[in-house]
Design an enzyme around this catalytic site. Structure first.
Site, short mmCIF file in Angstrom:
data_model
loop_
_atom_site.label_atom_id
_atom_site.label_comp_id
_atom_site.label_asym_id
_atom_site.label_seq_id
_atom_site.Cartn_x
_atom_site.Cartn_y
_atom_site.Cartn_z
N LYS A 193 0.85 -1.19 0.00
CA LYS A 193 0.00 0.00 0.00
C LYS A 193 0.88 1.23 0.00
O LYS A 193 1.69 1.42 0.91
CB LYS A 193 -0.95 0.05 1.20
CG LYS A 193 -2.00 1.15 1.03
CD LYS A 193 -2.63 1.59 2.34
CE LYS A 193 -1.76 2.56 3.10
NZ LYS A 193 -1.72 3.91 2.46
N GLY A 245 5.65 3.74 9.99
CA GLY A 245 4.74 4.86 10.21
C GLY A 245 4.73 5.26 11.66
O GLY A 245 5.71 5.06 12.40
N SER A 246 3.63 5.80 12.10
CA SER A 246 3.55 6.35 13.45
C SER A 246 3.41 5.26 14.50
O SER A 246 2.90 4.16 14.23
CB SER A 246 2.35 7.31 13.56
OG SER A 246 1.13 6.58 13.54
N THR A 247 3.84 5.59 15.71
CA THR A 247 3.72 4.65 16.83
C THR A 247 2.26 4.36 17.14
O THR A 247 1.91 3.22 17.48
CB THR A 247 4.44 5.23 18.06
OG1 THR A 247 5.84 5.36 17.75
CG2 THR A 247 4.28 4.33 19.27
N GLY A 250 1.08 1.89 14.75
CA GLY A 250 1.77 0.64 15.07
C GLY A 250 1.08 -0.13 16.17
O GLY A 250 0.96 -1.37 16.12
N GLU A 267 8.45 -0.42 12.10
CA GLU A 267 9.46 0.63 12.19
C GLU A 267 8.70 1.93 12.40
O GLU A 267 8.04 2.43 11.50
CB GLU A 267 10.31 0.66 10.92
CG GLU A 267 11.60 1.45 11.06
CD GLU A 267 11.46 2.87 10.56
OE1 GLU A 267 11.30 3.77 11.43
OE2 GLU A 267 11.50 3.08 9.35
N CYS A 301 12.10 9.66 10.49
CA CYS A 301 11.79 9.04 11.78
C CYS A 301 13.01 9.00 12.69
O CYS A 301 12.88 9.03 13.91
CB CYS A 301 11.24 7.63 11.56
SG CYS A 301 12.24 6.61 10.47
N GLU A 404 7.44 13.48 19.00
CA GLU A 404 7.96 13.63 17.65
C GLU A 404 7.24 14.78 16.94
O GLU A 404 6.02 14.82 16.89
CB GLU A 404 7.74 12.32 16.89
CG GLU A 404 8.50 12.23 15.59
CD GLU A 404 8.39 10.84 14.96
OE1 GLU A 404 9.33 10.43 14.27
OE2 GLU A 404 7.36 10.17 15.17
#
Length: 806
Positions: A193, A245-247, A250, A267, A301, A404
């Protein structure tokens, strides 16, 4: 006045625009409308369910791209599933030829891809041309080699199957290569994607796949936003999910994939420290900051967004940094003189501004270049531009420091001692990367080993290569991309594909005296033995005050064992954390302890065999074989303790990258009922051999072998707190360990339901998990009960980059 003299005096750059005519012609050929790429062909782009790909530097709509739904995802997964059988059956050489062809095609179209990426993403053309696209080709070349060598380097391993991959918008083409190349090399097929803000380079790569002759269905592309990603992640046809991507997302994916038997690698976010010691080359460190936080507009990141500067040089460092900020050029990304391009989208610009304004309200001091004035705002109107920014006078607890920002914003703090620098660096829920600057390599390497981050750059920053693993600690995720360790993410031991289901385990007996039906019990006459927990090197009564009956193979009472609870796990974790000296020992020193442990277990072999036979009801011969195998397993990991010690890679001239396997420190382990001594030893030995301390729940129905073993631990020089044993209900205790923030990894061997529970509840701090999904493992078989698989899960790779030579 002589213009040349004026230019030499001011060092002003003239405009150097890159021509985008070729990319414009490509988009025009497609009528600026794109569908998905499924089974080797593009789908027709419908008028409905589409989104715009926008140039963030101008706000111009570049193309309309189809928004994928469940039917599109289904079709892509079906195509990948159909292609998997033939693709995975190809020889390594045949797969290598395909990856080599992809690398060559990327090189042939390098300028086109660089310009397309800059138009779509907003990053400067110098970065896409000189960094992103060459690294894309490098990844396919490198993994062509792994395709060729897979069977030799990863014997008895098989490709996991169809892989779903979700990539971010900050490095659209490079992140594609990071994920697609190892998957194809391993023999997997892919459904990718693309990022919603930046889909165009992935579409161009799909054309390259067709041009290079990649078999239909091996690579499939579905475009869309969060809903499309959720549909892909939830698809039952996937064997592996890889996400960058973002935590926050995740965590959602960790919970969503729990119990589905999908391999998962994440990651995620970062807030990387940039440590400057007083003996650093300050001019080099200043340029390092430019690359650390203003590279790709800070949309990285692993960006070095937290400067931690030693007090003695802080004033000088900040003065030079502010002077350097004045010379940075923000503007048109296609201009080869631009240093900082456009942030990817208006929504991202608003988030950056909101964070900056919140920092100002806190009282932090903001510095921006003098040219970041009203004229700059007018000149960049219509585009998503933000000037390089520096915050000082910030607290370590400030959201500016902890959260972040994902933009060109640096925060700076000071420190006095190296210990304080490491403490500030580790004061973060993230652990993706770190950059350390010092002319004294003793100082630099000491800090590099102590910083909790998956990648550490010494006197350098933002270095990447396909041969060097990349990934994080803590809430920056788990798994690695690149290098040998990255290949393991797309492989699994071949025996697991034919593993049988574990027999259903009966519920644990209630922690009350046995009823009349259990009879008088099988315990011999004499003093009653109190079976306790083992915490911090000492026997301890369970906090609950309860014990539960342990029955023999015929259902008769042998004795009772402590019924551990949340408080017992908490005490065990505290003891394990205090035993940090074990992790600092050399592998040789740990090996001597394991050898001694094997020696002492062998001295009591007959006693342990009798205990196993009585508990489980197996024949005496089989019980004796289990003890013998346990001794052999301890010897095996004693031998491995000082030999699983990393690799040295040379990714660039005058640059070494050390791939160091580091312990997780504290691992929670839940053992099965099968082979109660051997399974316990097979799980605990590799963990402690690699320097971890463990909190273990032994076999819930047959715990006495482990409870006897703590007497052997006491006489074998195993320091208190290295092995902690809490008996009780396996799943109840596993739930506590999965949620515990001070446990960095959880291993679970039990039911499918318990495996799903551990994966779901580990999402809190995104700890690494290793579960059996309810599948049986033959603990007596050397291919299943021991080996590199266990050591791989007992460690996480830290990649340390260091320059050498002149």
């Amino acid at each position: 006045m002589n213009k040349i003299v004026s230019i030499l005096d001011s060092m002003e750059y003239g405009p150097a625009p890159e021509d985008d005519a070729v990319v414009r012609a490509w988009m025009a050929r497609h009528k600026a409308r794109f569908g998905h790429f499924i089974a080797g062909a593009f789908t027709r782009p419908g008028k409905a369910n589409s989104f715009a790909a926008v140039n963030p530097a101008t706000g111009e709509t570049l193309a309309e791209v189809a928004e994928g739904g469940e039917k599109d995802v289904d079709a892509a997964v079906e195509a990948a599933t159909k292609a998997f059988k033939s693709w995975s059956a190809l020889s390594g050489t045949a797969r290598a030829r395909h990856l080599y062809a992809l690398a060559r095609q990327v090189q042939k179209h390098a300028r086109f891809l660089a310009v397309l990426e800059t138009l779509d993403n907003g990053k400067p053309i110098r970065e896409t041309r000189d960094i992103d696209v060459p690294l894309v080709a490098r990844h396919f070349y490198h993994h062509a080699g792994w395709a060729e060598l897979r069977d030799q380097e990863f014997p008895d391993h098989a490709p996991v199957g169809v892989c779903g991959q979700i990539i971010p918008w900050n490095f659209p083409l490079l992140m594609l290569a990071w994920k697609v190349a190892p998957a194809l090399a391993a023999g997997c097929t892919v459904v990718l994607k693309s990022a919603e803000h930046t889909p165009l380079s992935a579409l161009a790569f799909a054309e390259i796949c067709r041009e290079a002759g990649l078999p239909a269905g091996v690579f499939n592309l579905v475009n869309g936003g969060g809903a499309t990603g959720a549909a892909l992640a939830a698809h039952d046809g996937l064997a592996k999910l890889a996400f960058t991507g973002s935590t926050e997302v995740g965590r959602v994916l960790r919970r969503q994939s729990a119990g589905t038997r999908k391999k998962l690698s994440l990651e995620l976010g970062g807030k990387s420290p940039f440590i400057v010691f007083d003996n650093a080359d300050l001019d080099a460190a200043i340029e390092g900051v430019v690359d650390a936080i203003w590279f790709n507009q800070g949309e990285v990141c692993c960006a070095g967004s937290r400067a931690i500067v030693q007090e003695g040089v802080a004033e000088k460092f900040h003065a030079r940094l502010k002077a350097r900020m004045e010379t940075l050029r923000v503007g048109a990304p296609l201009d080869k003189s631009t240093d900082i391009g456009a942030v990817v989208a208006p929504v991202q610009i608003e988030q950056i501004r909101a964070r900056v304004e919140a920092g100002l309200r806190e009282g932090a001091v903001l510095h921006q270049p003098s040219w970041a004035d009203e004229h700059f705002v007018r000149a960049t109107k219509g585009g998503c531009f933000f000037p390089p920014s520096l915050f000082t006078d910030v607290s370590p607890a400030s959201p500016l420091v902890q959260e972040e920002i994902f933009g060109p914003v640096l925060v700076s703090m000071t420190f006095r001692t190296p210990g304080e620098a490491v403490a500030l660096a580790n004061n973060s829920r993230y652990g993706l990367a770190a950059s350390i600057w010092s002319q004294n390599l003793d100082t630099a390497f000491d800090a590099a080993r102590k910083v909790k981050a998956g990648v550490v750059w010494i006197n350098s920053t933002n270095m990447f290569d396909a041969a060097v693993g990349f990934g994080g600690y803590k809430e920056s995720g788990f798994g690695r991309e690149g290098g040998r360790e990255g290949m393991f993410e797309y492989l699994l031991p071949a025996w697991q594909k034919r593993a049988r289901a574990l027999p259903e385990s009966p519920p644990l007996a209630a922690p009350v005296p046995v009823d009349d039906e259990a009879g008088p019990g099988a315990a011999p006459a004499g003093l009653d033995r109190t079976v306790k927990l083992y915490v911090g090197g000492k026997q301890a009564r369970p906090d609950s005050g309860y014990s539960y009956p342990v029955l023999d193979g015929r259902g008769r009472l042998i004795t009772e064992a402590g019924h551990g609870n949340r408080k017992d796990i908490r005490n065990a974790v505290e003891a394990a954390r205090k035993a940090e000296a074990w992790s600092a020992m050399t592998g040789h020193a740990r090996a001597q302890v394991l050898y001694f442990l094997a020696e002492n277990l062998e001295l009591r072999a007959a006693e342990f065999a009798a205990r196993i036979a009585r508990m489980t009801g197996v024949a005496a011969k089989k019980a004796a074989a289990e003890v013998e195998a346990s001794v052999a397993r301890l010897i095996h990991y004693a031998a491995r303790a000082d030999k699983y010690d990393g690799r040295v890679r040379a990714p660039q001239p005058r640059m070494l990258a050390l791939a160091l396997p580091e312990p997780y420190e504290v691992i929670g382990i839940s053992c099965p009922d099968e082979a109660p001594l051997l399974a316990f030893v097979s799980l605990v030995a590799p963990a402690i051999a690699m320097g971890n301390r463990v909190v273990v729940t032994p076999s819930q129905h047959h715990p006495l072998a482990a409870c006897d073993l703590y007497q052997v631990l006491d006489t074998s020089d195993v320091p208190g707190g290295v092995v902690n044993i809490v008996t009780g209900d396996r799943d109840q205790l596993a739930s506590v360990m999965a949620k515990h923030n001070d446990i960095a990894a959880c291993w679970y061997v039990g039911s499918a339901e318990g495996s799903a529970m551990v994966e779901a509840e580990s999402a809190g701090n995104l700890k690494a998990t290793w579960v059996n999904d309810g599948k049986a493992r033959d603990w007596f078989d050397a291919g299943q009960g021991q080996g590199e698989e266990f050591l791989f899960h007992a460690t996480r790779i830290k990649s340390i980059w260091t320059p050498f030579g002149v």
